[in-house]
Design an enzyme around this catalytic site. Structure first.
Site, PDB file in Angstrom:
ATOM      1  N   SER A  82       4.600   7.517   3.614  1.00  0.00           N
ATOM      2  CA  SER A  82       4.097   6.468   2.746  1.00  0.00           C
ATOM      3  C   SER A  82       2.578   6.635   2.740  1.00  0.00           C
ATOM      4  O   SER A  82       2.082   7.756   2.605  1.00  0.00           O
ATOM      5  CB  SER A  82       4.529   5.091   3.265  1.00  0.00           C
ATOM      6  OG  SER A  82       3.987   4.065   2.456  1.00  0.00           O
ATOM      7  N   TYR A 132       0.845   5.112  -7.925  1.00  0.00           N
ATOM      8  CA  TYR A 132       1.048   5.638  -6.566  1.00  0.00           C
ATOM      9  C   TYR A 132       1.467   4.524  -5.618  1.00  0.00           C
ATOM     10  O   TYR A 132       2.426   4.675  -4.844  1.00  0.00           O
ATOM     11  CB  TYR A 132      -0.246   6.290  -6.089  1.00  0.00           C
ATOM     12  CG  TYR A 132      -0.192   6.887  -4.701  1.00  0.00           C
ATOM     13  CD1 TYR A 132       0.461   8.101  -4.479  1.00  0.00           C
ATOM     14  CD2 TYR A 132      -0.810   6.262  -3.628  1.00  0.00           C
ATOM     15  CE1 TYR A 132       0.499   8.667  -3.220  1.00  0.00           C
ATOM     16  CE2 TYR A 132      -0.782   6.822  -2.360  1.00  0.00           C
ATOM     17  CZ  TYR A 132      -0.129   8.024  -2.156  1.00  0.00           C
ATOM     18  OH  TYR A 132      -0.092   8.587  -0.894  1.00  0.00           O
ATOM     19  N   LYS A 156       4.866   4.127  -3.428  1.00  0.00           N
ATOM     20  CA  LYS A 156       4.839   4.083  -1.965  1.00  0.00           C
ATOM     21  C   LYS A 156       5.342   2.748  -1.419  1.00  0.00           C
ATOM     22  O   LYS A 156       5.968   2.710  -0.351  1.00  0.00           O
ATOM     23  CB  LYS A 156       3.422   4.374  -1.456  1.00  0.00           C
ATOM     24  CG  LYS A 156       2.969   5.810  -1.686  1.00  0.00           C
ATOM     25  CD  LYS A 156       3.892   6.812  -1.010  1.00  0.00           C
ATOM     26  CE  LYS A 156       3.355   8.239  -1.099  1.00  0.00           C
ATOM     27  NZ  LYS A 156       4.259   9.212  -0.449  1.00  0.00           N
TER      28      LYS A 156
END
Length: 298
Positions: free
Chosen positions: A133, A147, A151
Site C-alpha cells: 500500500s 492512486y 491504495k
C-alpha cells in the site's frame, strides 16, 4: 528456504526485495512487464530464479506466473504485490482512462495476483501475502486521487482478506512506505500541472516531488531486509508503515481522525432509534442543533 513470487521485480522496491530474497538463499519467480531488466538475476543466481513476463491486470498471465512457481519450486510461500505507480494531477484534469489504469494496476492487479495464489496456499495450509500500500493508502495523497483511491482499496481488501486467510494458516501484511529512493518519484510518475486554480495543491506537489526526488529518507535495501524478517514471522503484523516519515504522518492522521470522531459523536449517535419518548426526527433535530451550536463556539 522459501519460495517467493514478486511482481514489479525489475525496479524500485520490487528489485530491492528480489535481490535480498536471492542473496538470502531463497527461490524466486521474478516478474515484470519488461523482463530484459531481469536477465542479470538469472546470470547471477541461476536455477534459484525464474523469470516471466507479467501484466498484473491480466488474470491469465497471473495464473501462468503461479504455475511457473509450482512447476519450478513445487510450492509458493510468499507473494509480494509490489507492482504499481501513481501519477500526479488534479481530479478534474485526470481523464477517466488514466483513473481506470491506475486503479486497475494498483488495486485490481493486487486482487488478481492474490486470487491466483490463494488455491495454492490453501492446499499448503501456509503462506504469506505481502501487499504494497502506501502512506497514500492511509492519508489522501495530495495530487494523487486515483492512486489513493486504489491504495485505500488495497487496505480494505487486505484487511478483509486477512480474516479469511487466518482460517487456512496464511498471513497477510500491508506495507505502507513513506518516501524511498526509488524511481517512483522520477521516471515512473507522470506529472500534469493542469488548471492553475489547483496550483496550491497540484503545482506545490509537483515542485515538492522534484525537489524531494533522490533525497527521500527511505533506503530500499533496508526495507527489503525488514520484509525478509516479516516473511519469517509466525505472527506478522497486519499493517507495517515503512520509514520515519510514514510512522509520523500515519500517527498524526490517526489521532486527528479520533479527535474528529469525538467532536461529532453526538451527531453520529443520534441516528440510533431513540430510547426515550421523542420521535427519531425530534431527537435528530435536537442533537443536530446542539452539535452545530458547539461547533460554532470559539
Amino acid at each position: 528456504m522459501q519460495r517467493w513470487l514478486i511482481t514489479g521485480s525489475s525496479r524500485g522496491m520490487g528489485r530491492a526485495i528480489s535481490q535480498a530474497v536471492l542473496d538470502a538463499g531463497h527461490q524466486l519467480v521474478a516478474t515484470a512487464r519488461d523482463t530484459t531488466r531481469l536477465a542479470d538475476l538469472v546470470e547471477q543466481y541461476g536455477e534459484a530464479v525464474r523469470i516471466i513476463t507479467l501484466d498484473v491486470t491480466d488474470p491469465v498471465a497471473a495464473e501462468a506466473a503461479v504455475r511457473l512457481a509450482m512447476e519450478s519450486f513445487v510450492g509458493l510461500d510468499v507473494l509480494v504485490n509490489s507492482a504499481g505507480y501513481g501519477n500526479v494531477g488534479s481530479v478534474e484534469d485526470t481523464d477517466l482512462y488514466d483513473f481506470r489504469r491506475q486503479i486497475e494496476t494498483n488495486l485490481f492487479g493486487t486482487i488478481i495476483m492474490t486470487k491466483a495464489v490463494i488455491p495454492v496456499m490453501r492446499e499448503q495450509r501456509s503462506g504469506h501475502i505481502i501487499q504494497f500500500s502506501s502512506v497514500g493508502g492511509r492519508i489522501g495523497a495530495l495530487g494523487r486521487a486515483a492512486y489513493s483511491a486504489a491504495k485505500w482499496g488495497v487496505e480494505g481488501f487486505s484487511e478483509a482478506l486477512a480474516l479469511e486467510m487466518a482460517l487456512i494458516g496464511v498471513g497477510v501484511t500491508i506495507l505502507e512506505p513513506g518516501g524511498f529512493r526509488t524511481d517512483f518519484a522520477g521516471s515512473s510518475t507522470v506529472m500534469k500541472e493542469g488548471n492553475p486554480i489547483y496550483d496550491k495543491v497540484i503545482g506545490a506537489t509537483i515542485r515538492s516531488q522534484r525537489a524531494y526526488n533522490c533525497h527521500q529518507p527511505g533506503d530500499p535495501q533496508r526495507a527489503a531486509q525488514v520484509i525478509l524478517e516479516v516473511s519469517s514471522m509466525e505472527r506478522p503484523p497486519l499493517r507495517l508503515p515503512l520509514g520515519t516519515d510514514a510512522v509520523t504522518a500515519i500517527r498524526r492522521a490517526d489521532l486527528e481522525r479520533l479527535e474528529e470522531v469525538e467532536k461529532w459523536r453526538e451527531m453520529s449517535i443520534v441516528t440510533d432509534f431513540p430510547s426515550g419518548g421523542m420521535t427519531v426526527r425530534e431527537s435528530a433535530q435536537v442533537a443536530s442543533a446542539d452539535a452545530l451550536s458547539k461547533a460554532r463556539q470559539p
